[in-house]
Design an enzyme around this catalytic site. Structure first.
Site, mmCIF file in Angstrom:
data_model
loop_
_atom_site.group_PDB
_atom_site.id
_atom_site.type_symbol
_atom_site.label_atom_id
_atom_site.label_comp_id
_atom_site.label_asym_id
_atom_site.label_seq_id
_atom_site.Cartn_x
_atom_site.Cartn_y
_atom_site.Cartn_z
ATOM 1 N N LYS A 228 0.866 -1.254 0.057
ATOM 2 C CA LYS A 228 0.112 0.069 -0.161
ATOM 3 C C LYS A 228 0.888 1.101 0.184
ATOM 4 C CE LYS A 228 -3.827 -0.011 2.465
ATOM 5 N NZ LYS A 228 -4.691 0.058 1.482
ATOM 6 N N ASP A 278 -7.074 2.163 -6.644
ATOM 7 C CA ASP A 278 -7.508 2.744 -5.449
ATOM 8 C C ASP A 278 -8.017 4.218 -5.960
ATOM 9 O OD1 ASP A 278 -7.848 3.321 -2.764
ATOM 10 O OD2 ASP A 278 -5.996 4.665 -2.692
#
Length: 344
Positions: A228, A278
């Site tokens: 991430k 995302d």
């Protein structure tokens, strides 16, 4: 007996590879876990105090019966707090027996019925009878009886709240998941959960997602890697972060989060198994699908709602990651009603 279990509670030996997502994991990786609890693991998932038949049903659903029994004990112990149910003990004769129905107060998808039986197994001091009217994953209507139990009245009332807390919570998750699954019906995309779960209840909550027609993401930090934004910052770049994970844990599935289209080619070149898109719009998502062209599995996250879910699915992604399934789903209202003829 061959049982398909998620590896919750298993403690592999130090010489085994990292990872271990089970058959319900949407990443597609097996993490070295094949569902076979052999002598090397020295672990029997049916070694618990539950009725063997119930333990087998729980195991068949991909849950560890020992863990379910532990959760049931914890719930009852928390409610009694080393004492007794003072209201019930004071008002109900010790030898009174009653029949009660677990009844849906609203329509939804049910999950956790065998967990209810586990709670009753913990709290009941004598044998009890259960009549199962529906199964986990079934859609139910308001007013529909889900489970009928005959037991000592004191035991029923003492275990009522613990059983309902778990049943209502899990059924709420299954109901919310079913709404997403319905929204994606007819497309290849599947809705799946995240690790945004209640501490101690992850296995049950992810089970509820499966009951609602969703699939599971990784069960723990060791099942699969998810690179991430903070990993990227710490490692000095998306591709570099991916490379480090692959070098350290070559057998673990790796998913990489990107928030810009220009990040796709570098992570594909490194060999990413899955890519998390995302906070992209449906239009950006469709462009990402075109760029990737089947070279990696794609998952959308952020900006997702039931209203726009189908737009993302039709853009071509494989998964929609929805943390709200487990962290924000309202309960499904279910009650326990003693039958009049069973009251003493």
């Amino acid at each position: 007996m061959e049982l398909t279990l998620l590896p919750i509670g298993v403690r592999p030996g130090a010489d085994e590879p990292a990872g271990g997502c089970g058959a319900g994991c949407g990443c597609g990786g097996d993490g070295g876990f094949d569902g076979d609890f052999d002598a090397d693991h020295e672990y029997d998932p049916l070694e618990c105090g539950l009725d063997p038949g119930l333990a087998e049903l729980i195991a068949a659903g991909g849950l560890d019966p020992v863990q379910v029994e532990d959760i049931a004990h914890l719930a009852i112990e928390e409610d009694l707090d080393n004492g007794v149910d003072v209201t019930t003990v004071a008002t109900i004769p010790e030898d009174a027996v009653a029949t009660a129905d677990f009844t849906a107060r609203q329509a939804g998808t049910v999950a956790g019925l065998h967990v209810v039986e586990a709670v009753l197994s913990v709290v009941c001091t004598d044998e009890f009878e259960v009549e199962r009217h529906v199964a986990d994953g079934d859609r139910v209507a308001a007013g529909q009886v889900l489970l009928t139990v005959t037991a000592r009245t004191r035991d029923l009332l003492t275990g009522e709240r613990s059983a309902l807390n778990l049943l209502c919570r899990l059924s709420g998750i299954a109901t919310a998941t079913r709404a997403w699954a319905d929204a994606l019906a007819g497309t290849p995309a599947r809705v799946r959960d995240t690790r945004k779960t209640t501490p101690g209840l992850r296995a049950l909550e992810k089970y509820a997602v499966r009951c609602g027609g969703g699939v599971n993401h990784r069960m723990s930090l060791s099942d699969a890697a998810l690179v991430k934004d903070n990993h990227v910052i710490a490692a000095g770049g998306v591709a570099e972060a991916f490379r480090r994970v692959r070098e350290e844990f070559p057998g673990v599935p790796v998913e990489v989060e990107v928030d810009r289209l220009d990040q796709l080619e570098p992570v594909i070149a490194e060999g990413a198994d899955l890519i998390l898109l995302d906070n992209m719009t449906p239009e950006e998502t469709a462009e990402a699908v075109r760029i990737v062209a089947g070279r990696a599995t794609l998952e959308s996250s952020g900006r997702l709602t039931l209203e726009n879910a189908r737009a993302y699915a039709e853009a071509g992604v494989d998964y929609l990651a929805v943390g709200a399934l487990t962290h924000s789903s309202p309960i499904l209202d279910i009650g326990l009603d003693l039958r009049a003829e069973g009251r003493d």
